[in-house]
Design a protein around this motif. Structure first.
Motif, PDB file in Angstrom:
ATOM      1  N   LYS A 172      -7.048   0.951   6.068  1.00 51.82           N
ATOM      2  CA  LYS A 172      -8.007   1.200   6.977  1.00 51.82           C
ATOM      3  C   LYS A 172      -7.827  -0.178   8.032  1.00 51.82           C
ATOM      4  CE  LYS A 172     -11.157   3.913   4.061  1.00 51.82           C
ATOM      5  NZ  LYS A 172     -12.643   3.485   3.184  1.00 51.82           N
ATOM      6  N   TYR A 173      -7.843  -1.216   6.864  1.00 53.22           N
ATOM      7  CA  TYR A 173      -7.909  -2.667   8.079  1.00 53.22           C
ATOM      8  C   TYR A 173      -6.527  -2.812   9.270  1.00 53.22           C
ATOM      9  CZ  TYR A 173     -12.892  -4.473   6.139  1.00 53.22           C
ATOM     10  OH  TYR A 173     -13.833  -5.004   5.804  1.00 53.22           O
ATOM     11  N   THR A 174      -5.898  -2.567   8.218  1.00 56.43           N
ATOM     12  CA  THR A 174      -4.387  -2.489   8.961  1.00 56.43           C
ATOM     13  C   THR A 174      -4.126  -1.485  10.456  1.00 56.43           C
ATOM     14  OG1 THR A 174      -3.092  -1.116   7.597  1.00 56.43           O
ATOM     15  CG2 THR A 174      -2.680  -3.805   7.465  1.00 56.43           C
ATOM     16  N   ASP A 175      -4.779  -0.576   9.991  1.00 57.95           N
ATOM     17  CA  ASP A 175      -5.145   1.123  11.044  1.00 57.95           C
ATOM     18  C   ASP A 175      -5.450   0.320  12.288  1.00 57.95           C
ATOM     19  OD1 ASP A 175      -3.063   2.335   9.719  1.00 57.95           O
ATOM     20  OD2 ASP A 175      -5.158   3.770   8.902  1.00 57.95           O
ATOM     21  N   THR A 176      -6.093  -0.856  11.893  1.00 60.35           N
ATOM     22  CA  THR A 176      -7.978  -0.279  13.597  1.00 60.35           C
ATOM     23  C   THR A 176      -6.820  -1.473  14.008  1.00 60.35           C
ATOM     24  OG1 THR A 176      -8.775  -2.489  12.247  1.00 60.35           O
ATOM     25  CG2 THR A 176      -9.708  -0.673  11.838  1.00 60.35           C
ATOM     26  N   GLY A 177      -5.995  -2.671  13.647  1.00 59.80           N
ATOM     27  CA  GLY A 177      -5.268  -3.468  14.207  1.00 59.80           C
ATOM     28  C   GLY A 177      -5.414  -4.636  14.219  1.00 59.80           C
ATOM     29  N   VAL A 178      -6.049  -5.079  13.257  1.00 58.06           N
ATOM     30  CA  VAL A 178      -6.337  -6.537  13.246  1.00 58.06           C
ATOM     31  C   VAL A 178      -5.107  -7.545  12.139  1.00 58.06           C
ATOM     32  CG1 VAL A 178      -8.681  -6.603  11.616  1.00 58.06           C
ATOM     33  CG2 VAL A 178      -6.164  -6.034  10.014  1.00 58.06           C
ATOM     34  N   GLU A 179      -4.454  -8.389  12.622  1.00 54.24           N
ATOM     35  CA  GLU A 179      -3.372  -9.403  12.375  1.00 54.24           C
ATOM     36  C   GLU A 179      -3.191  -9.403  11.037  1.00 54.24           C
ATOM     37  OE1 GLU A 179      -0.994 -13.098  13.874  1.00 54.24           O
ATOM     38  OE2 GLU A 179      -3.233 -13.590  13.334  1.00 54.24           O
ATOM     39  N   GLU A 201       4.395  -6.447  -0.427  1.00 56.23           N
ATOM     40  CA  GLU A 201       5.821  -5.103   0.088  1.00 56.23           C
ATOM     41  C   GLU A 201       5.342  -4.585   0.616  1.00 56.23           C
ATOM     42  OE1 GLU A 201       6.823  -4.488  -3.969  1.00 56.23           O
ATOM     43  OE2 GLU A 201       8.071  -6.688  -4.314  1.00 56.23           O
ATOM     44  N   LYS A 202       4.733  -3.866   0.757  1.00 59.42           N
ATOM     45  CA  LYS A 202       3.806  -2.686   1.152  1.00 59.42           C
ATOM     46  C   LYS A 202       3.328  -3.054   3.182  1.00 59.42           C
ATOM     47  CE  LYS A 202       0.880   1.304   0.704  1.00 59.42           C
ATOM     48  NZ  LYS A 202       0.824   2.352   0.942  1.00 59.42           N
ATOM     49  N   PHE A 203       2.763  -4.083   2.704  1.00 60.31           N
ATOM     50  CA  PHE A 203       1.960  -4.506   4.380  1.00 60.31           C
ATOM     51  C   PHE A 203       3.036  -5.231   4.377  1.00 60.31           C
ATOM     52  CE2 PHE A 203      -0.895  -1.944   1.463  1.00 60.31           C
ATOM     53  CZ  PHE A 203      -1.232  -0.940   2.637  1.00 60.31           C
ATOM     54  N   GLN A 204       3.981  -5.408   5.385  1.00 55.05           N
ATOM     55  CA  GLN A 204       4.878  -6.676   5.421  1.00 55.05           C
ATOM     56  C   GLN A 204       4.561  -7.750   6.647  1.00 55.05           C
ATOM     57  OE1 GLN A 204       9.187  -6.124   5.357  1.00 55.05           O
ATOM     58  NE2 GLN A 204       9.411  -5.396   3.420  1.00 55.05           N
ATOM     59  N   ASN A 205       3.939  -9.047   6.342  1.00 54.74           N
ATOM     60  CA  ASN A 205       3.310  -9.627   8.126  1.00 54.74           C
ATOM     61  C   ASN A 205       2.036  -9.532   7.821  1.00 54.74           C
ATOM     62  OD1 ASN A 205       4.584 -11.894   8.811  1.00 54.74           O
ATOM     63  ND2 ASN A 205       4.817 -11.319  10.692  1.00 54.74           N
ATOM     64  N   LYS A 206       1.869  -8.992   6.613  1.00 52.68           N
ATOM     65  CA  LYS A 206       0.420  -8.629   7.100  1.00 52.68           C
ATOM     66  C   LYS A 206      -0.809  -9.469   6.438  1.00 52.68           C
ATOM     67  CE  LYS A 206      -0.213  -5.635  11.015  1.00 52.68           C
ATOM     68  NZ  LYS A 206      -0.825  -6.096  12.159  1.00 52.68           N
ATOM     69  N   ILE A 207      -0.241  -9.762   5.136  1.00 53.65           N
ATOM     70  CA  ILE A 207      -1.031  -9.858   3.832  1.00 53.65           C
ATOM     71  C   ILE A 207      -1.095 -11.566   3.686  1.00 53.65           C
ATOM     72  CG2 ILE A 207      -1.535 -10.681   1.646  1.00 53.65           C
ATOM     73  CD1 ILE A 207      -1.745  -7.601   2.580  1.00 53.65           C
ATOM     74  N   ALA A 208      -2.233 -12.025   4.192  1.00 55.50           N
ATOM     75  CA  ALA A 208      -2.485 -13.870   3.839  1.00 55.50           C
ATOM     76  C   ALA A 208      -3.777 -13.484   2.589  1.00 55.50           C
ATOM     77  CB  ALA A 208      -4.099 -13.748   4.774  1.00 55.50           C
ATOM     78  N   LEU A 209      -3.678 -14.914   2.211  1.00 52.60           N
ATOM     79  CA  LEU A 209      -3.786 -15.585   0.612  1.00 52.60           C
ATOM     80  C   LEU A 209      -4.312 -15.857   0.763  1.00 52.60           C
ATOM     81  CD1 LEU A 209      -3.785 -14.955  -2.535  1.00 52.60           C
ATOM     82  CD2 LEU A 209      -2.106 -17.078  -2.282  1.00 52.60           C
TER      83      LEU A 209
END
Length: 241
Positions: free
Chosen positions: A91-98, A118-126
């Protein structure tokens, strides 16, 4: 060094907590969208948002506000707060967040973090929130009994694209960040690190820069902005320093 002004959302308002305590909160007049607009007008390009309602419920409660901020302002947004499943990340990646920040869910279930990376490459911050060297989870109410650096070494290869390190004892206290511990985290981490918790003055921004650590990507500034200890004009000058 990137500067991330912060917006914490609770009941559709901007709030700030002290050490993550929901009983110890300050509400501000400015709406999250108005605050984002202010940041944009001052030239900031990055934004750190926490959905505190999400942190309490595990749902994307303020998705509409995030969508509005993304649509109106060309800002690179990292969002956190109770993100516990792939559906919320989507949902968040679909809105266009970094970046989407995973905290408690990633600490409690390393496999979830691995699969998300793996599923959301380069989108996950820990998001690693620590107290006296140990990671805290569930809105900082529980100690995980895991040492920050031990956990980080275990998940370092998973592919998180950013790490946000918060010293809970400093958060909302305006006593300066824990630069020493953050440096240890940055020296261990495979991905760039953001300093969080305790920024009290422009001197803290300068000190962060002076650390001269190539793996420290930026710093989050929250309560000090809302309380007027750091003026946005003054902070904006640091963007070009």
């Amino acid at each position: 060094m990137k500067i991330f002004p912060a917006i914490d959302i609770k009941d559709k308002k901007c709030v700030r907590l002290v050490k993550g305590d929901f009983e110890n909160k300050t509400e501000y007049e400015m709406s999250p969208v108005e605050q984002a607009s202010k940041y944009k007008d001052h030239g900031f390009k990055n934004l750190h948002i926490v959905d505190l309602d999400g942190a309490l419920t595990g749902k994307t409660v303020n998705l509409d506000i995030i969508e509005e901020i993304v649509a109106k302002f060309d800002l690179k947004i990292e969002i956190g707060g109770g993100i516990r499943n792939f559906e919320s990340i989507q949902k968040y990646t679909d809105t266009g967040v970094e970046k989407v920040i995973l905290g408690s869910a990633a600490i409690k279930d390393k496999n979830f973090l691995k699969k998300a990376c793996e599923k959301f490459q380069n989108k996950i911050a820990l998001g690693l929130d620590a107290k006296d060297g140990y990671l805290s989870v569930s809105g900082w109410k529980e100690n995980s009994n895991q040492l920050t650096l031990d956990y980080l070494k275990e998940v370092n290869q998973y592919g998180a694209s950013r790490l946000i390190y918060t010293d809970i004892n400093r958060d909302g206290m305006k006593q300066s960040p824990n630069f020493e511990e953050t440096t240890k985290v940055a020296d261990t981490s495979n991905c760039p690190v953001i300093i969080s918790g305790g920024v009290s003055s422009i001197d803290d921004i300068k000190k962060a820069r002076e650390l001269n650590n190539n793996n420290i990507e930026g710093i989050i500034v929250g309560k000090a902005i809302y309380d007027g200890d750091i003026k946005l004009d003054e902070l904006a000058k640091e963007l070009d320093a």
